[in-house]
Design an enzyme around this catalytic site. Structure first.
Site, PDB file in Angstrom:
ATOM      1  CD  GLU A 128      10.824 -12.108 -10.190  1.00  0.00           C
ATOM      2  OE1 GLU A 128      10.041 -12.013  -9.272  1.00  0.00           O
ATOM      3  OE2 GLU A 128      11.170 -13.403 -10.326  1.00  0.00           O
ATOM      4  CE  LYS A 130       9.656  -3.981  -3.545  1.00  0.00           C
ATOM      5  NZ  LYS A 130       8.519  -3.586  -2.944  1.00  0.00           N
ATOM      6  CG  ASP A 132       2.857  -0.966  -3.336  1.00  0.00           C
ATOM      7  OD1 ASP A 132       3.242  -1.591  -2.234  1.00  0.00           O
ATOM      8  OD2 ASP A 132       2.522   0.173  -3.381  1.00  0.00           O
ATOM      9  CE1 TYR A 263       8.242 -12.964  -3.385  1.00  0.00           C
ATOM     10  CE2 TYR A 263       6.424 -11.712  -4.020  1.00  0.00           C
ATOM     11  CZ  TYR A 263       7.371 -12.154  -3.090  1.00  0.00           C
ATOM     12  OH  TYR A 263       7.192 -11.710  -1.812  1.00  0.00           O
ATOM     13  CE  LYS A 351      10.265   0.143  -3.300  1.00  0.00           C
ATOM     14  NZ  LYS A 351      10.080   1.096  -2.394  1.00  0.00           N
ATOM     15  CB  CYS A 445     -17.816  33.422  -8.266  1.00  0.00           C
ATOM     16  SG  CYS A 445     -16.377  33.296  -9.429  1.00  0.00           S
ATOM     17  CB  CYS A 448     -17.200  36.691 -11.926  1.00  0.00           C
ATOM     18  SG  CYS A 448     -18.576  35.676 -11.261  1.00  0.00           S
ATOM     19  CB  CYS A 461     -19.373  30.669 -10.556  1.00  0.00           C
ATOM     20  SG  CYS A 461     -19.615  32.378 -11.564  1.00  0.00           S
ATOM     21  CB  CYS A 467     -17.973  33.916 -14.690  1.00  0.00           C
ATOM     22  SG  CYS A 467     -16.352  33.353 -13.527  1.00  0.00           S
TER      23      CYS A 467
HETATM   24  S1  IVH Z   1      11.649 -11.132  -3.798  1.00  0.00           S
HETATM   25  C1  IVH Z   1      14.311 -12.505  -1.152  1.00  0.00           C
HETATM   26  N1  IVH Z   1       9.912 -10.487  -5.919  1.00  0.00           N
HETATM   27  O1  IVH Z   1       8.727  -6.720  -2.279  1.00  0.00           O
HETATM   28  C2  IVH Z   1      13.565 -12.021  -2.150  1.00  0.00           C
HETATM   29  N2  IVH Z   1       9.585  -9.358  -3.766  1.00  0.00           N
HETATM   30  O2  IVH Z   1      11.185  -6.026   0.281  1.00  0.00           O
HETATM   31  C3  IVH Z   1      12.430 -11.489  -1.407  1.00  0.00           C
HETATM   32  N3  IVH Z   1       7.859  -8.045  -3.758  1.00  0.00           N
HETATM   33  O3  IVH Z   1       8.919  -8.502   0.742  1.00  0.00           O
HETATM   34  C4  IVH Z   1      11.545 -10.787  -2.118  1.00  0.00           C
HETATM   35  N4  IVH Z   1       7.162  -8.284  -5.702  1.00  0.00           N
HETATM   36  O4  IVH Z   1       6.645  -8.201  -0.448  1.00  0.00           O
HETATM   37  C5  IVH Z   1      10.073 -10.391  -4.661  1.00  0.00           C
HETATM   38  N5  IVH Z   1       8.651 -10.056  -7.719  1.00  0.00           N
HETATM   39  C6  IVH Z   1       8.963 -10.034  -6.375  1.00  0.00           C
HETATM   40  C7  IVH Z   1       8.092  -9.010  -5.462  1.00  0.00           C
HETATM   41  C8  IVH Z   1       8.644  -8.832  -4.163  1.00  0.00           C
HETATM   42  C9  IVH Z   1       6.717  -7.570  -4.676  1.00  0.00           C
HETATM   43  C10 IVH Z   1       7.505  -7.432  -2.398  1.00  0.00           C
HETATM   44  C11 IVH Z   1       7.580  -8.569  -1.383  1.00  0.00           C
HETATM   45  C12 IVH Z   1       8.950  -8.246  -0.499  1.00  0.00           C
HETATM   46  C13 IVH Z   1       9.142  -7.051  -0.634  1.00  0.00           C
HETATM   47  C14 IVH Z   1      10.790  -6.463  -0.844  1.00  0.00           C
END
Ligand code: IVH
Length: 701
Positions: A128, A130, A132, A263, A351, A445, A448, A461, A467
């Site tokens: 999936e 992740k 932010d 998720y 990551k 500048c 020049c 400038c 220049c």
């Molecule tokens: S699963 C046991 N899935 O990432 C599983 N986390 O430290 C717990 N996050 O606190 C999280 N996208 O804030 C999961 N597709 C995703 C996620 C996700 C973002 C974040 C979430 C979690 C941190 C992991």
């Protein structure tokens, strides 16, 4: 519509219920599926009618009514909510070796070893994006949203129910979506999944976990507004999302349209899921928003290529993704693997390379651009950001320096996204020692020594083409790929030619001789020959490219097309005046002035004459609307017959436009081999996807 005064209570109740269902459905279509079937006005009408009826019978107002999403009074403080099961966090993997170690560990724990009879068996994972943002939990009782909280310390979080209600993609009541989704949404018993034949009854209790985030567009808008009103900026969308969700006044949260991807689940009563994939499927069926890019992967290798694909496509997504999450799909296996203190053994966050880092500013230098604009550039201790080592980052202008309060010697957060120039985001004031020095853009500048004047936020400038920095930048722009496309003429060469006095303007390029080049350092027979051939080969540009190459103020690629279409030749543009320019759609006063002034400048006319004399062809363009006019294209994957740039050029030549990000405005998505995430997005949004062959047929008309 009935007059409320004459309606029976029962009829009112029924209509209220019907309106709520209808509005909920439209919310779902708009905010979850991104595929509305009602106009804004139509939607507003439904809302107004519901408000009207609820005002008449306030006792029928329920907390899950669509009218109750905003409007709650500001809180004094957040209450706390204890999570029934802790909200865990994840172990991180940063390198491919670490992702492989995760897979090895799982196989070992599950005794899927090399020697056993299940030798070679791969683990089924779900991969999936992740997101932010920040983790939250939603609680549904008998299908109704009753509470929502932040992750907090994992055990107890803050009660942000009111604020979560403002997020339209969070359903106040769980839906039951039946095939064919979503037209046949019904509120009733068993639900049919889109994935399988399994039905999911609405759980008596459902704890949903997900990530609340701020779409990048909203983040940028909020920061722009904050800059205008002198408020400190949010460093990234995650901070902005947290700041928005943790507002005591839900009206502020509502003004910053957050979104969510669900998720996972906490406690679920009344349904049991066998796999994580099935869990996600059920969430989808209940009308919750899950990420469309989630993928089932057999074996770690598939996960690794997913990671690669997501990382290279992250810039095309409308939200910030900082990695992928890898989860063991089978819930029984998850249980066997169990936890290690606060992290599950069955999942890991793999990551991406970080886009923000901290480093120290050693000095601030000035860069002079093509237009003479002075840009302060921070010279920093080298850091790796997004896989590239950087030691220079733009500080934009003096106002930005003042607003961010940047001083020489400061420790700062720098960021780099895709091809964008690295920039200084903010100062970490806690790291100050008192030895930092404030900075001001000089009055002369630095290249020049001409006077510097301020126009708006920018210092310029005044040296113009005397220049050397401006001359060099003008020539770099002229020769660049999207302009005259002189291959093999690098920035270093241009600097060398100007410094050694070989060229003073863009036209001089066409008077360069091989013998001249050979007199210079670093040029050999072959390289000199190649460059002369490349320069010769650039003499037949398209009209828009020629216009763009001249570097007229306010005239980017798109405006160059507009001018070319409108006037059909460079001579036509040269002869025009400001009033005529202003009558053209898309041309505003600044552009009109930029174009007009450019051709009033005797030096520019001289250069144009010189270009003509050297044999550069000034093309005429027939004023056609083109076969593809009004159509917008986007490309994904590898095309076999053209490069991306060539394909774009072909579209533009026929009056079409190209886009870089997926949106509803796109008419055709051209999918080449191994299309990226844009393809999935396009599919999800129901855009027209065509093959390369179909694209070629369109070009031929
Ligand atoms: S699963 C046991 N899935 O990432 C599983 N986390 O430290 C717990 N996050 O606190 C999280 N996208 O804030 C999961 N597709 C995703 C996620 C996700 C973002 C974040 C979430 C979690 C941190 C992991």
């Amino acid at each position: 519509m009935l007059n409320i005064g004459l309606m029976k209570k029962n009829a009112i109740e029924k209509e209220i219920e019907k309106l709520r269902q209808e509005i909920n459905l439209h919310n779902y279509r708009y905010y979850v599926l991104d595929n509305p079937v009602i106009s804004d006005a139509g939607y507003d009408k439904l809302m107004r009618r519901l408000e009207e009826l609820e005002a008449k019978c306030p006792r029928l107002i329920t907390p899950d009514s669509p009218t109750q999403r905003i409007g709650a009074k500001p809180l004094e403080a957040f209450g706390t909510i204890t999570h029934t099961t802790p909200m865990l966090s994840l172990d991180n993997a940063f390198r491919v070796e670490e992702a492989n170690e995760f897979d090895d560990r799982i196989k070992k724990l599950l005794k899927i070893s090399q020697e056993s009879e299940v030798r070679g068996r791969e683990i089924e994972y779900v991969a999936e994006p992740k997101i932010d943002g920040l983790a939250i939990e939603l609680v549904y009782e008998d299908g109704r949203f009753v509470a929502g909280s932040t992750r907090g310390d994992g055990y107890t979080g803050e009660d942000v129910t009111q604020n979560l209600k403002t997020i339209r993609s969070i359903p106040m009541r769980l839906f039951q979506i039946q095939k064919p989704a979503p037209a046949g949404i019904k509120q009733g018993a068993g639900v049919r999944s889109q994935e399988s034949e399994i039905t999911y009854p609405i759980p008596s209790r459902l704890e949903v976990r997900g990530e609340v985030f701020l779409p990048l567009k909203v983040f940028e808008k909020i920061n722009k507004e904050r800059a205008k009103s002198g408020e400190p900026l949010f460093a990234n969308p995650r901070n902005a999302a947290a700041g928005s969700l943790r507002q005591l006044d839900p009206r502020i949260t509502a003004s910053r349209p957050l979104d969510i991807f669900c998720y996972g689940v906490g406690v679920v009563e009344g349904v049991k899921f066998k796999t994580h994939w099935e869990t996600l499927d059920a969430l989808k069926v209940f009308g919750l928003k899950t990420n469309p890019l989630i993928k089932k992967c057999n074996g770690i290798e598939t996960v690794l290529s997913y990671h690669k694909e997501m990382e290279s496509g992250r810039d095309n997504l409308p939200y910030e993704v900082d990695g992928i999450v890898i989860k063991v799909n089978d819930i029984e296996l998850q249980d066997r693997l169990g936890l290690r203190t606060r992290n599950p053994r069955w999942a890991v966050a793999y990551k991406f390379k970080p886009r923000q880092e901290t480093t120290k500013i050693k000095n601030i230098e000035i860069g002079v651009g093509r237009t003479g604009a002075l840009t302060p550039v921070a010279i920093m201790e080298p850091v790796e950001v997004g896989g590239v080592t950087i030691e220079r980052a733009t500080l934009h202008n003096q106002d930005e320096i003042d607003r961010k309060d940047v001083k020489v010697g400061d420790t700062v957060v720098v960021q780099r996204a895709g091809d964008v120039i690295p920039e200084v985001v903010m100062v970490i004031k806690e790291k100050r020692t008192g030895k930092e020095k404030p900075y001001r853009i000089p009055e002369k500048c630095p290249l020049c020594n001409a006077n510097v004047e301020r126009i708006g936020a920018i210092y310029y400038c005044t040296g113009g083409l005397s220049c050397p920095a401006q001359v060099k930048e003008t020539i770099k722009h002229f020769a660049s790929k999207r302009a005259m496309n002189i291959e093999g003429l690098g920035h270093k060469h241009i600097e060398q030619f100007v410094d050694d006095g070989f060229i003073k303007d863009v036209a001089d390029l066409y008077y360069l001789k091989k013998e001249d080049l050979l007199k210079l350092e670093r040029w050999a027979d072959k390289s000199a020959e190649n460059l002369i051939v490349a320069i010769e080969g650039s003499k037949r540009p398209t009209l828009p490219k020629l216009i763009y190459a001249l570097g007229i103020r306010q005239v980017g690629e798109h405006m160059a097309h507009v001018l070319a279409e409108e006037f059909g030749s460079l001579e036509g543009i040269m002869k025009t005046d400001k009033e005529i320019l202003l009558t053209i759609h898309e041309i505003g006063p600044e552009t009109a002035e930029g174009v007009y002034d450019f051709f009033q400048e005797p030096h520019n006319i001289k250069v144009i004459e010189k270009l003509k004399k050297a044999g550069v062809v000034f093309p005429q363009m027939k004023k056609t609307s083109g076969k593809l006019s009004g159509k917008t294209f986007i490309f994904t994957g590898t095309l076999s017959s053209f490069s991306r740039d060539e394909a774009k050029e072909l579209v533009e030549k026929q009056g079409g436009a190209t886009a870089s990000g997926i949106s509803k405005k796109i008419d055709y998505v051209v999918a080449g081999a191994e299309p990226g995430s844009k393809y999935d997005e396009a599919k999800r949004m129901g855009l027209k996807i065509i093959t390369e062959e179909e694209f070629e047929r369109l070009l031929k008309g």
